[in-house]
Every structure is written in structure tokens, then in C-alpha cells.
Design a protein around this motif. Structure first.
Motif, PDB file in Angstrom:
ATOM      1  N   ILE B  18       0.846  -1.199   0.000  1.00 25.40           N
ATOM      2  CA  ILE B  18       0.000   0.000   0.000  1.00 25.40           C
ATOM      3  C   ILE B  18       0.878   1.245   0.000  1.00 25.40           C
ATOM      4  CG2 ILE B  18      -1.864   1.202   1.201  1.00 25.40           C
ATOM      5  CD1 ILE B  18      -2.549  -1.513   2.537  1.00 25.40           C
ATOM      6  N   ILE B  22       1.011   4.060  -2.940  1.00 34.66           N
ATOM      7  CA  ILE B  22       0.790   5.490  -2.672  1.00 34.66           C
ATOM      8  C   ILE B  22       1.935   6.317  -3.254  1.00 34.66           C
ATOM      9  CG2 ILE B  22       0.720   7.254  -0.844  1.00 34.66           C
ATOM     10  CD1 ILE B  22      -0.753   5.177   0.917  1.00 34.66           C
ATOM     11  N   VAL B  48      -5.253   6.107  -2.613  1.00 37.07           N
ATOM     12  CA  VAL B  48      -4.790   4.715  -2.648  1.00 37.07           C
ATOM     13  C   VAL B  48      -5.652   4.005  -3.682  1.00 37.07           C
ATOM     14  CG1 VAL B  48      -4.341   2.639  -1.310  1.00 37.07           C
ATOM     15  CG2 VAL B  48      -4.431   4.854  -0.146  1.00 37.07           C
ATOM     16  N   LYS B  49      -5.026   3.508  -4.754  1.00 36.53           N
ATOM     17  CA  LYS B  49      -5.813   2.869  -5.819  1.00 36.53           C
ATOM     18  C   LYS B  49      -5.781   1.358  -5.659  1.00 36.53           C
ATOM     19  CE  LYS B  49      -5.136   6.581  -9.139  1.00 36.53           C
ATOM     20  NZ  LYS B  49      -4.311   7.049 -10.255  1.00 36.53           N
ATOM     21  N   VAL B  53      -2.509  -1.401  -5.720  1.00 36.27           N
ATOM     22  CA  VAL B  53      -2.177  -2.260  -4.582  1.00 36.27           C
ATOM     23  C   VAL B  53      -2.223  -3.726  -5.035  1.00 36.27           C
ATOM     24  CG1 VAL B  53      -2.826  -2.985  -2.257  1.00 36.27           C
ATOM     25  CG2 VAL B  53      -3.026  -0.579  -2.907  1.00 36.27           C
ATOM     26  N   PRO B  63     -10.427  -2.133  -0.711  1.00 35.64           N
ATOM     27  CA  PRO B  63      -9.926  -0.911  -0.055  1.00 35.64           C
ATOM     28  C   PRO B  63     -10.267  -0.825   1.427  1.00 35.64           C
ATOM     29  CG  PRO B  63     -10.819  -0.347  -2.194  1.00 35.64           C
ATOM     30  CD  PRO B  63     -11.114  -1.810  -1.984  1.00 35.64           C
ATOM     31  N   ILE B  66      -7.780  -1.489   4.354  1.00 34.38           N
ATOM     32  CA  ILE B  66      -6.872  -0.468   4.886  1.00 34.38           C
ATOM     33  C   ILE B  66      -7.070  -0.290   6.393  1.00 34.38           C
ATOM     34  CG2 ILE B  66      -8.261   1.643   4.582  1.00 34.38           C
ATOM     35  CD1 ILE B  66      -5.574   2.779   3.259  1.00 34.38           C
ATOM     36  N   GLN B  83     -11.101   2.810  -4.885  1.00 35.72           N
ATOM     37  CA  GLN B  83     -10.044   3.613  -4.261  1.00 35.72           C
ATOM     38  C   GLN B  83     -10.443   4.159  -2.903  1.00 35.72           C
ATOM     39  OE1 GLN B  83      -9.414   6.792  -7.151  1.00 35.72           O
ATOM     40  NE2 GLN B  83     -10.590   8.141  -5.818  1.00 35.72           N
ATOM     41  N   SER B  85      -9.458   7.661  -0.662  1.00 36.01           N
ATOM     42  CA  SER B  85      -8.701   8.908  -0.762  1.00 36.01           C
ATOM     43  C   SER B  85      -8.975   9.831   0.410  1.00 36.01           C
ATOM     44  CB  SER B  85      -9.039   9.627  -2.073  1.00 36.01           C
ATOM     45  OG  SER B  85     -10.346  10.137  -2.002  1.00 36.01           O
TER      46      SER B  85
END
Lengths: 122, 90, 504
Positions: B18, B22, B48-49, B53, B63, B66, B83, B85
Motif C-alpha cells: 500500500i 501510494i 490509494v488505488k 495495490v 480498499p 486499509i 479507491q 482517498s
């Protein structure tokens, strides 16, 4: 009433925790030696209002500050006293009360020529 | 005046893909290494896409995972299936 | 044909909306009696958005995973006698202050969010407050479990809940949370959700926990970061609360601003304890309090308040004073505990020459001029067998309850004295910030349980220091006094000697 309270009669239920009458005949007196911050803050004592100011100096002020190396150099005749916001010369034989020391009064004193360890106000 | 969007992540194996994603996807990102943690700051926004990742991780990545490695953040959060963000933009 | 999987946004909508109903047996105002008296106006509860879009099922899944990871680390730490591998025996003292002063506030936060979750009538904030309430309960549990391992070896930890409710310096964090929990649900959300969680807790859980890692304490850094991973969600809730209130009605702005001012200043005072932990109590310091303040308040808070300016909200009152105090607060606090070490349930010490050099480097404007001489004088006195103690009780601030040891803005040689009158009584304060807070709600703060005054009134076990320490359940000679000469030090030295013997 400034506080926003759930109950409209909030004021009736306030418990004033530190009224003079809660201290069993004493009042709270705060004491602070200026320019000597080794003593981190003013210190607090419960004292009888009738205590003579001179006795306060001998029994309270001196024993609680004598650990500091500047203590022995104090010329007590030169000490500048402030009771609450007023500089004054206390009458040593008169009581704390007669000298204007009330409940939660702050007594500050300066010792001219002494400003802490190596002049650092410590 | 500067407005940094920020994510702080664990500094461990699980977070590494990750962190790498980024750094790759956010030009100008500032990296502050602390013991156990890494703080990533970027002017305005930080993304963060998922695809980036997954490329590094070699498996699918949700996602929301995270949550397992995030320590702190700054900015308004927006999250969907692709994503995650943080941003000060409106 | 399989049904199409819902996207995150749709799934969140399905799983959080329509969970509530308009009551019919009782009016809604009777079911939710607490969410109007503070004067906050809400026109549309459904406008609430939780950007994390975390549904209850996903919440349980992630939290379970976090717990598994955390307990694996705690187990490994215990099995490998991790306590013998920290940088120095002094390190355990940060855990003592943490467990007695911070963990119980996690529990208070748990109770507070349970209250907010019950009393806010919108379903979105209620779900979020409920999750946060559970998180906070998890935090205190994991902290107790982690630190219980240290309790097998080190003093000062065993009586933490008892001490929290009685000991003079623990009244500082306790009264902070008591104040928040006795407020209405909206003030609680701004106090803890926004001011504390968003603006200030990073300072505790990021650089301080990173410091735990740097000092070899794998178990604490793990619970710290695990808690902080929930904190990101809490920060989002905090920022969401403030946006929501400010968007709902223009009348909310002055109320919210007053709360932001109040809780920023209160939080700043409480975090002074953390400042001291970072600058003085970590044997290997990782980042100074001043550096942490610059990153997490000046920079991160700056970005936040720049954003909130569009609602007319300004940065907290006295933020400039707090920033100036970042040069002083850790030194002044450590000096307080050093001179009252006989009444504290953790050990104190003077920074050694190397540590003082680090402080000089980190605080070039203040350390050498004001604080190094103080520590050098005390070092000299200790060498002569006259270790410095303050043998009287300190004057406390009526609002924050900290000994009034902070200095005038711009003059570090003079104590800042402030006072006010309310119904014929005098009240004293350490700062304009604390004085303003009192003057806004004197009816509340006149009732403060100030430990020093309570001792004088005879409510704390007796008139002498041993009586009071007994009331605190302090194990005198083990829990208190200097690290040097303590049972903790003796044990630590034995572990070190063992290591050397084993190596040979």
C-alpha cells in the motif's frame, strides 16, 4: 445562569465545594516565592484566620522554603509582600485576617537581589 | 497556505504494497519514517488505488482492508470499491 | 445467474438506513429528551454521511482481525520475556502513567459514546457512536491485558482504577472526561469526537507509540497502533460531526465555536502529561513534544481549520498561546512531578547529561536558559544528600486541576496567576484559557473536586501525607519516589546482570 443545563433548576443544586465553612475553622491561603520556580507553583495551607502574620512567616513560610540555596541569603526586612493584588507591608503582630488575607487569598513575596539559582529564576 | 492530506500506516509487510502504491500514484508525496510507522503527506489530496495495490500484492484487495494497517489520517475521506482517498478539495 | 454484487456505497445505504422509525406510543421528544436543550438545531438527520461506509458486519470482521493480530503479539511478548528487553527499567514508568491516567479515560469515552449513541435521534450518528463506544471498550481491555504483563514485575500498576478516582494528578484527566460526560450529547461529540480525537489524540498515539517501539516495547506499540487504527474512524466521525452541525443551521456556529475553544484548551492541558512522557520518560526519546506539536497541531490542525473556515469557524482561541507553551510545558510538568515524587505512583529521575543535551538541541530557545539550571541545581543538591522535595501541597487551577506551575505568556520566570469571583468566592486559574472556561459555566466548575482542598477538608483519609497515600492505596517506598533506589531498579539491574552472566 450561564451554564446550559438540562434541568431548569440546576442552580438550586450547586454544591459549592470549597466554601470557607468546609475547612473546619481554617481558610485556604496560597503562598508563592517569586523568582524561585524550583518551587513549581504557589503552595496551599489551611490556616486559622487569627494566626498572626509573624507566626505565619515563622511557622509556614520559612520551613517550606528553606531547602533552597537562596533561602539563607534572604534579608527578611527587605522582603516585598503582595496580598492578592496589592503590595503591602504586613503588620507582623496582627492576624492574617486583619492583614487582609481572606479565604483563598494569594500571598506573593519578592526577595530583592535574589532571583534563583544562577539568576535563572529557578 | 499549505494543506497536507495525510495517511499514517504501519511500517510492516502487510502495509508495504500500500505504501509503495501510494508513492507511485501520488507525485510529490512526502515520506516521514518513524519507528513502527510511516506518515505519507501530499499537498491537497492523497489516493490509494485498488488496482495499484493489487498489482503489487498479487491478489485481490478490498480498499476497506486499509482498516487493518491505518494509524492516522488527515483530510476528508472518500472511499468506494476502487479507491480510498483523503483530500481537502471540495 | 448470480445476483450482481452491490457496490460499497449501495451496500452501506442498505445496511444503515431505515433501521429506525418514528415512534407512535410516545412522542419522539420524549424518547430523545437530551438532543435539544443545548440549542443545536438539526433540520435533516438523514444528511449525515459516514464516509468510511463501514457496516456492522464489516466492522466485526475487521475488529476481530485486529484483535487476533494484537493478541498474537502480546502472547509472543510475554512468552519471550519482552519486559527484559526494553531500553531501560525507567521505561515502565510511562506505562504506569498510561494505565492510571489514560486507560480509564478510554472507559469514560466508551460510556460517553454509548450515551451519545442512545440520545442522538439520527440513525447515522447513532451507528457511528455505537461503534466508537465498542472501540473504546476494546481499547481499555487491550491496554489492561498488555500492561498486566508488566504488573507481574513492576510497581505502581496494581491499583490503577482505585488510584484514578482519587490521586491528585489523575484528577486532571478524570475531571476532563467527567466534564465531557456531564455535558449534552452534542457537546460530548465536539469535545471528544472532534477536539480530542481529531485535533489532539494523534499527539498521543502516533509519536508516543512510535517511541514505545523505539524503546523495545513491542506489546505497547501494537495496542497503541491497533487503537489508533480505530482512531482514524473516530477522526472521521469527529470531522463529520462538526461539518454536519455547521451545515444544518447557522445558529449552531457560535455554540460549536464555544465548544471548540473550550475543548481545545482543556485537551491541550491534559496532553501536557504526554509532553512530559515524550520528552523525559522515554529512555530513548524519539521526537520532542515541540516537534510533534508542529506536525500534528500547527500543520495538521492548520489544514483542518483552513478547511472549516468556509463555515465561519475560526481556529481555537489561544491556539497561539498553546503553541508558545510547547517550548515549556514538558519541562514544567516534569519539574512538578520531580518535587512531588513522594506523592506520585511512578518513579522520577533527573535527566542525565546526554539527555539534557538532547533537550538543549530540541529546545534551543528555552532549555538552557530556564530549565537546565533547575535540573543542575537539583542534581547538585541530590549529590550533597539534600534531594529536593516540595513539602507543601500545590495551588491547583480550578478548571484543569493541574498545579499552577505554568508561566506568563512571554515571561517564563513568572507564574501566570489568574482569578475571578463568583457569588462572593474567589477562584484561581493557571491561564486565560482556563479562566474563560470557568466564566462561561461557573455553576459547573464551582463544584470541582480539587484534590488539595479535599485533603484539607479531611475527605482523603486524614491530615498527614502517609494518611493520604494510604487512601490512594500507594505502596509507599515501592510505587513512589526516585527510580534510583527503587525495587524496580533493583529488579532491572538483576535482569541485566543475568544477561551478562549468560553471555559469558
Amino acid at each position: 445562569m450561564s451554564v446550559v443545563a438540562l434541568t431548569p433548576d440546576y442552580e438550586k443544586h450547586i454544591e459549592f465545594r470549597d466554601l470557607e465553612s468546609n475547612f473546619h475553622g481554617n481558610r485556604v491561603v496560597y503562598l508563592h516565592w517569586e523568582q524561585h520556580l524550583s518551587f513549581c507553583s504557589a503552595i496551599a495551607f489551611p490556616l486559622p484566620p487569627s494566626m498572626p502574620f509573624g507566626a505565619f512567616v515563622e511557622a509556614i513560610v520559612k520551613p517550606h522554603y528553606n531547602a533552597h540555596p537562596d533561602f539563607e541569603k534572604i534579608d527578611w526586612a527587605q522582603v516585598v509582600w503582595m496580598i492578592d493584588d496589592e503590595k503591602r507591608t504586613p503588620e507582623m503582630e496582627k492576624s492574617l485576617d486583619e492583614n487582609g488575607v481572606k479565604h483563598k487569598s494569594l500571598v506573593r513575596f519578592w526577595t530583592p537581589g535574589l532571583s534563583g539559582y544562577k539568576g535563572s529564576a529557578s | 497556505m499549505s494543506q497536507l492530506a495525510s495517511l499514517t500506516l504501519y511500517h510492516n509487510d502487510e502495509a508495504r504494497p500500500i505504501i509503495e502504491a501510494i508513492i507511485a500514484d501520488n507525485p510529490g508525496v512526502r515520506v516521514l519514517n518513524m519507528p513502527g510507522a510511516v506518515k505519507l503527506d501530499c499537498e491537497g489530496s492523497l489516493v490509494v488505488k485498488r488496482a495499484s495495490v493489487e498489482e503489487r500484492l498479487g491478489r485481490t484487495w478490498d480498499p476497506q482492508e486499509i482498516h487493518l494497517v491505518i494509524i492516522s489520517m488527515a483530510g476528508h475521506l472518500d472511499e468506494d470499491d476502487d479507491q480510498f482517498s483523503v483530500s481537502w478539495k471540495h | 445467474m448470480t445476483a450482481k454484487k452491490l457496490g460499497l456505497k449501495q451496500r452501506y445505504a442498505h445496511m444503515t438506513r431505515g433501521l429506525d422509525w418514528e415512534t407512535s406510543y410516545q412522542p419522539m421528544d420524549k424518547v430523545f429528551p437530551y438532543d435539544t436543550f443545548e440549542g443545536i438545531k438539526i433540520k435533516d438527520w438523514s444528511a449525515w454521511e459516514d464516509p468510511f461506509r463501514l457496516t456492522m458486519d464489516a466492522y466485526w470482521k475487521f475488529q476481530a482481525e485486529k484483535e487476533r493480530k494484537l493478541y498474537a503479539v502480546i502472547d509472543a511478548f510475554a512468552q519471550n520475556n519482552g519486559q527484559t528487553g526494553v531500553t531501560d527499567g525507567r521505561y515502565a514508568n510511562v506505562l504506569k502513567l498510561f494505565l492510571t491516567g489514560i486507560s480509564p479515560e478510554e472507559y469514560q469515552a466508551h460510556r460517553g459514546f454509548a450515551y451519545a449513541g442512545r440520545h442522538l435521534r439520527g440513525v447515522g450518528p447513532r451507528v457511528a457512536a455505537q461503534m466508537q463506544s465498542l472501540d473504546e471498550l476494546r481499547h481499555i481491555q487491550t491496554q489492561i491485558h498488555t500492561i498486566s504483563h508488566y504488573n507481574k514485575y513492576f510497581d505502581g500498576l496494581a491499583e490503577f482504577p482505585h488510584m484514578h478516582d482519587r490521586v491528585w494528578y489523575l484528577s486532571v484527566p478524570k475531571s476532563f472526561f467527567d466534564d465531557a460526560r456531564s455535558a449534552g450529547p452534542f457537546e460530548f461529540m465536539i469535545a471528544i469526537g472532534f477536539a480530542f480525537e481529531y485535533v489532539l489524540t494523534n499527539l498521543l498515539f502516533v509519536p508516543f507509540m512510535s517511541g514505545a517501539a523505539y524503546n523495545g516495547d513491542m506489546s505497547t506499540v501494537t495496542f497503541g497502533f491497533s487503537a489508533q487504527s480505530d482512531e482514524s474512524r473516530h477522526m472521521t466521525l469527529g470531522i463529520e460531526v462538526i461539518k454536519f452541525l455547521l451545515e444544518q443551521h447557522p445558529d449552531n456556529l457560535p455554540i460549536v465555536q464555544k465548544w471548540v475553544d473550550k475543548w481545545f484548551w482543556r485537551g491541550h492541558r491534559v496532553l501536557g502529561l504526554v509532553a512530559m512522557m515524550m520528552d523525559y520518560m522515554l529512555p530513548k526519546p524519539v521526537m520532542s513534544w515541540k516537534e510533534a506539536w508542529e506536525i500534528y497541531f500547527t500543520e495538521a490542525g492548520g489544514a483542518l481549520f483552513q478547511d472549516l473556515a468556509r463555515y465561519g469557524l475560526r481556529p481555537p482561541k489561544y491556539a497561539d498561546i498553546a503553541t508558545a507553551e510547547a517550548e515549556h510545558i514538558s519541562h514544567q510538568n516534569w519539574a512538578i512531578f520531580y518535587q512531588y515524587t513522594h506523592a506520585a505512583a511512578f518513579h522520577t529521575w533527573l535527566p542525565d547529561a546526554k539527555h539534557m543535551d538532547w533537550l538543549s538541541e530540541k529546545y534551543p530557545n528555552t532549555f538552557d536558559k530556564y530549565y537546565r539550571p533547575r535540573f543542575e541545581m537539583w542534581g547538585q543538591m541530590a549529590k550533597e544528600g539534600k534531594r529536593f522535595y516540595n513539602m507543601a501541597l500545590p495551588q491547583l487551577c480550578q478548571t484543569c486541576q493541574i498545579p499552577m506551575g505554568y508561566t506568563e505568556p512571554g515571561d517564563p520566570t513568572t507564574i501566570c496567576f489568574r482569578k475571578t469571583q463568583f457569588r462572593g468566592e474567589t477562584y484561581h486559574f493557571c491561564s486565560d484559557g482556563c479562566k474563560d472556561i470557568f466564566e462561561a459555566e461557573p455553576e459547573k466548575f464551582a463544584q470541582a473536586w480539587l484534590p488539595v482542598h479535599q485533603i484539607f477538608q479531611g475527605n482523603c483519609g486524614g491530615a498527614t501525607i502517609p494518611d493520604v497515600l494510604n487512601y490512594y492505596r500507594m505502596n509507599v517506598g515501592a510505587d513512589n519516589m526516585d527510580y534510583v533506589g527503587s525495587p524496580d531498579e533493583k529488579l532491572w539491574n538483576e535482569w541485566q546482570a543475568d544477561k551478562i552472566r549468560t553471555a559469558v
